[in-house]
Each structure stands twice: as C-alpha cells, then as structure tokens.
Design an enzyme around this catalytic site. Structure first.
Site, short mmCIF file in Angstrom:
data_model
loop_
_atom_site.label_atom_id
_atom_site.label_comp_id
_atom_site.label_asym_id
_atom_site.label_seq_id
_atom_site.Cartn_x
_atom_site.Cartn_y
_atom_site.Cartn_z
N ASP A 175 0.56 -18.23 4.68
CA ASP A 175 0.76 -17.03 4.88
C ASP A 175 1.69 -16.90 6.00
O ASP A 175 2.09 -15.62 6.48
CB ASP A 175 -0.88 -16.18 5.47
N SER A 176 2.25 -17.95 6.28
CA SER A 176 3.55 -17.91 7.12
C SER A 176 4.70 -17.30 6.27
O SER A 176 5.64 -16.91 7.14
CB SER A 176 3.94 -19.41 7.43
N ASP A 195 -3.40 -19.59 1.09
CA ASP A 195 -3.85 -19.24 2.30
C ASP A 195 -4.50 -17.84 1.77
O ASP A 195 -4.09 -17.05 0.99
CB ASP A 195 -2.98 -18.75 3.33
N LYS A 229 -7.57 -21.75 1.43
CA LYS A 229 -7.52 -22.13 3.05
C LYS A 229 -7.81 -21.06 3.52
O LYS A 229 -7.34 -19.99 3.46
CB LYS A 229 -6.08 -22.83 3.42
N GLU A 245 -8.96 -19.99 7.86
CA GLU A 245 -8.75 -20.19 9.36
C GLU A 245 -10.09 -19.92 10.15
O GLU A 245 -10.44 -18.73 10.23
CB GLU A 245 -7.65 -19.50 10.35
N GLU A 266 -3.75 -27.79 13.15
CA GLU A 266 -2.46 -27.20 13.66
C GLU A 266 -2.62 -27.35 15.27
O GLU A 266 -3.45 -26.74 15.98
CB GLU A 266 -2.37 -25.82 13.28
N1 LIG Z 1 8.57 -20.94 10.97
C1 LIG Z 1 6.93 -21.15 11.02
N2 LIG Z 1 6.65 -22.17 11.57
C2 LIG Z 1 5.55 -22.47 11.64
O1 LIG Z 1 4.95 -23.75 11.97
C3 LIG Z 1 4.43 -21.41 11.62
C4 LIG Z 1 4.93 -20.16 11.34
N3 LIG Z 1 6.39 -20.00 10.87
N4 LIG Z 1 4.15 -19.12 11.30
C5 LIG Z 1 2.63 -19.27 11.30
C6 LIG Z 1 2.36 -20.26 12.19
C7 LIG Z 1 2.71 -20.15 13.67
N5 LIG Z 1 2.88 -21.38 14.17
C8 LIG Z 1 3.43 -21.80 15.17
C9 LIG Z 1 4.51 -20.92 15.94
C10 LIG Z 1 4.78 -21.24 17.26
C11 LIG Z 1 4.35 -22.59 17.83
C12 LIG Z 1 4.96 -22.80 19.32
O2 LIG Z 1 6.11 -22.33 19.54
N6 LIG Z 1 4.69 -23.85 19.85
C13 LIG Z 1 5.26 -24.41 21.10
C14 LIG Z 1 4.01 -25.13 21.96
C15 LIG Z 1 3.14 -24.19 23.02
C16 LIG Z 1 2.54 -25.16 23.80
O3 LIG Z 1 2.93 -25.96 24.40
O4 LIG Z 1 1.13 -25.10 23.61
C17 LIG Z 1 6.24 -25.52 20.77
O5 LIG Z 1 7.21 -25.62 21.83
O6 LIG Z 1 6.28 -25.78 19.73
C18 LIG Z 1 3.49 -23.33 17.26
C19 LIG Z 1 2.96 -22.82 15.96
C20 LIG Z 1 2.72 -22.37 13.17
N7 LIG Z 1 3.13 -21.63 11.97
C1 LIG Z 2 1.46 -23.97 8.97
C2 LIG Z 2 0.72 -23.96 7.76
C3 LIG Z 2 -0.56 -24.74 8.02
C4 LIG Z 2 -0.08 -22.55 7.35
O1 LIG Z 2 -1.28 -22.29 7.37
C5 LIG Z 2 1.16 -21.41 6.86
O2 LIG Z 2 2.04 -21.93 6.64
O3 LIG Z 2 0.79 -20.38 6.60
MG LIG Z 3 -1.48 -20.04 7.16
#
Ligand SMILES: Nc1nc(=O)c2c([nH]1)NC[C@@H]1CN(c3ccc(C(=O)N[C@@H](CCC(=O)O)C(=O)O)cc3)CN21
Ligand SMILES: CC(C)C(=O)C(=O)O
Ligand SMILES: [Mg+2]
Length: 267
Positions: free
Chosen positions: A47-48, A86, A115, A117, A184
C-alpha cells in the site's frame, strides 16, 4: 516447463537452510517481469503505492480497489514469485471485512497471500483467514497505517516494554496461523532474536541483516525518489548503473547478507 510456484512452504524451507529471501515491492506488470527474472522470491504489492505512485502523504487514503488493480497487474506477469497484497487501511477492521477483502485481492487481484498490520488483536482475524485457505503475512514494528496514532514514521521496540510487546504479538500471530512476518523499523538485535525464535520467516525492512530476508520499496532502491527515501534504504541504481543490474545486485547483496550493512542499520 515453468518452475514451481513459490509458497510459504518454500520460504519456510529457505529459512531452515539459512537461504536469505529477497523481496521488493512491485506495482505493475513490467516490473513484475523484471523482478522475477532477477530472482526475487517475493513481490509485495504494498500500500506504499499510495505514497509512491499516487503522491499521497500516507498510506491511509489507499482503497481496496487500488490494491486489487495493482495486484492483478503484478500477478498476471509473475509465474513463479509469491505475490503478496497489502490489505489497505481498515479493510480488515473486522474478520468479515478481512474475508471480503481477501476475496477481492486473491479472486480478482490474483494475489497468493495477504498482509495486514497489527498484533495480537488480529489473532482471531488471522485464524479465520487461514482456516479458509488465505495465507497471511503479519506486519509488526512500524505500522505505517497507524501513522496518525504514532505521530510519525519512527523506529519501534527500542525499549524493553516495546520489544516485549512486539515479541508477544509475533508469537500470537504465528500461533493464529500467520506464515510470514514483515518487521519494519525495529532494532537489529530485536529482529535477529525474533528471527531465531520464530518458525515463520521474518522479512526485515530497516531491521538489520539478522532477518531471514529483506524487503525495500522498489522506487527507493531505484533512486526514483531523491531526498524522500528512508535512511535504511539504498540506491542500487546508482551503485549498479542500470535497472536490471540494480535488481540483480540487490538479490546478490541480500543473499550474501551484505545488505543491509552498518550504514543502512540505524539502531
Ligand atoms: N518510499 C517509501 N519507502 C518506504 O520504505 C515506505 C513508504 N514509502 N511508505 C510506507 C512506509 C513508510 N515508511 C517509512 C517512512 C519514513 C521512515 C523514516 O523516515 N524513518 C527515519 C527514522 C526515524 C527514527 O529515527 O526513528 C529515517 O531516517 O529513516 C521510515 C519508514 C516505510 N514505508
Ligand atoms: C514497506 C512494505 C513492507 C510495505 O508494507 C509497503 O510497501 O506497503
Ligand atoms: Mg504496506
């Protein structure tokens, strides 16, 4: 003769052999063909797609219709890889809704696994799905559909209480019949310990190299979202020079467990 289809049984055997599972998100037929040719065992219709394809700020606005459409595009082009769809926001809020959503994602979308959540609160739903022949992948740690409760995309399970909750949820979901787990954004030590304890394979994203497999969002690993990809991701297109080489490089690095390295492991 076409090679045999990959199922949860194939993935469980890979886990026992310590053969790493390579997964990427996939939203269309062209990429499904390329990913399967590159040796990906699992294609996740995530669903991303709401954020990556539709330009939405979160995955919350994604509808079942969207997931069915993209699952059908991917599953038509995938002969061997396991296609996981998803379940979108609130489509599994009751067991009845989950069964209806699975009917669409598998019947019309051609997915072979769904899948969802969440933790132990979903155990009854997972039990009902699996009893009726729906293979289920669980998803714990950072739950993007809960971003409005969490207040942001932050790592989960960083304190003892949070880690214990994730562990209890994983065991409850496995007992309920889940055959795969996506973890995740949890600390690498927690993910490695859970992968060791659980029978079901653990696919990590931002969860270190101790998982049974890895998944990334396709557009992140192809460098198509400059400045907008999480830190745990890696631009394989920049590293390898073409789409085909990037996909092959990803599979190779996952298999030899060189991805994720220390630079892509935050905690
Ligand atoms: N382009 C994209 N990539 C993804 O991995 C993703 C999506 N979209 N959309 C749905 C979710 C959202 N996700 C995400 C989005 C942002 C972060 C993020 O910015 N994390 C910070 C860490 C924050 C912390 O320290 O706790 C990072 O710097 O990576 C992580 C997962 C993973 N998924
Ligand atoms: C990041 C993965 C695990 C996901 O759930 C998605 O792409 O939606
Ligand atoms: Mg997802």
């Amino acid at each position: 003769m076409p090679a045999e289809r990959i199922t949860s049984t194939t993935l469980a055997a890979m886990k026992r052999r310590r053969d790493a599972i390579a997964c990427l998100t996939c939203y269309d037929a062209a990429f499904a063909g390329l990913l399967e040719s590159a040796g990906l065992e699992v294609l996740l219709v995530g669903d991303s797609l709401g954020m990556v394809l539709q330009g939405q700020p979160t995955t919350v606005p994604v509808k079942l219709e969207h997931m069915v459409y993209h699952s059908a595009c991917v599953s038509r082009a995938a002969a061997r890889s396991l296609v996981i769809a998803d379940m979108p926001f609130l489509s599994y809020a009751t067991a009845d809704r989950a069964l209806a959503a699975a009917e669409r994602l598998m019947g019309d979308g051609g997915a072979a696994m769904v899948k969802l959540e969440g933790g132990g609160e979903l155990a009854q739903t997972v039990a009902r799905l699996t009893r009726f022949g729906v293979p289920v992948c669980a998803h714990l740690g950072l739950l993007p559909q809960s971003v409005h409760r969490l207040g942001g995309y932050r790592y989960q399970g960083r304190d003892d209480a949070g880690a214990a909750r994730i562990r209890a949820d994983a065991l409850a979901l496995q007992d309920a019949g889940a055959s795969l787990l996506v973890l995740e954004c949890v600390p690498a030590a927690l993910a490695q310990a859970l992968a060791g304890e659980l029978d079901m394979p653990v696919i990590g994203i931002g969860a270190g190299s101790g998982c049974d497999g890895q998944v990334l969002v396709l557009h992140d690993m192809l460098g198509l979202l400059p400045g907008r990809s999480p830190t745990f991701s890696k631009d394989f297109a920049a590293a390898y020079g073409s789409v085909a080489a990037a996909l092959a490089g990803y599979v190779a690095e996952v298999k030899e467990r060189s991805f994720p390295g220390p630079g892509h492991t935050l905690y």
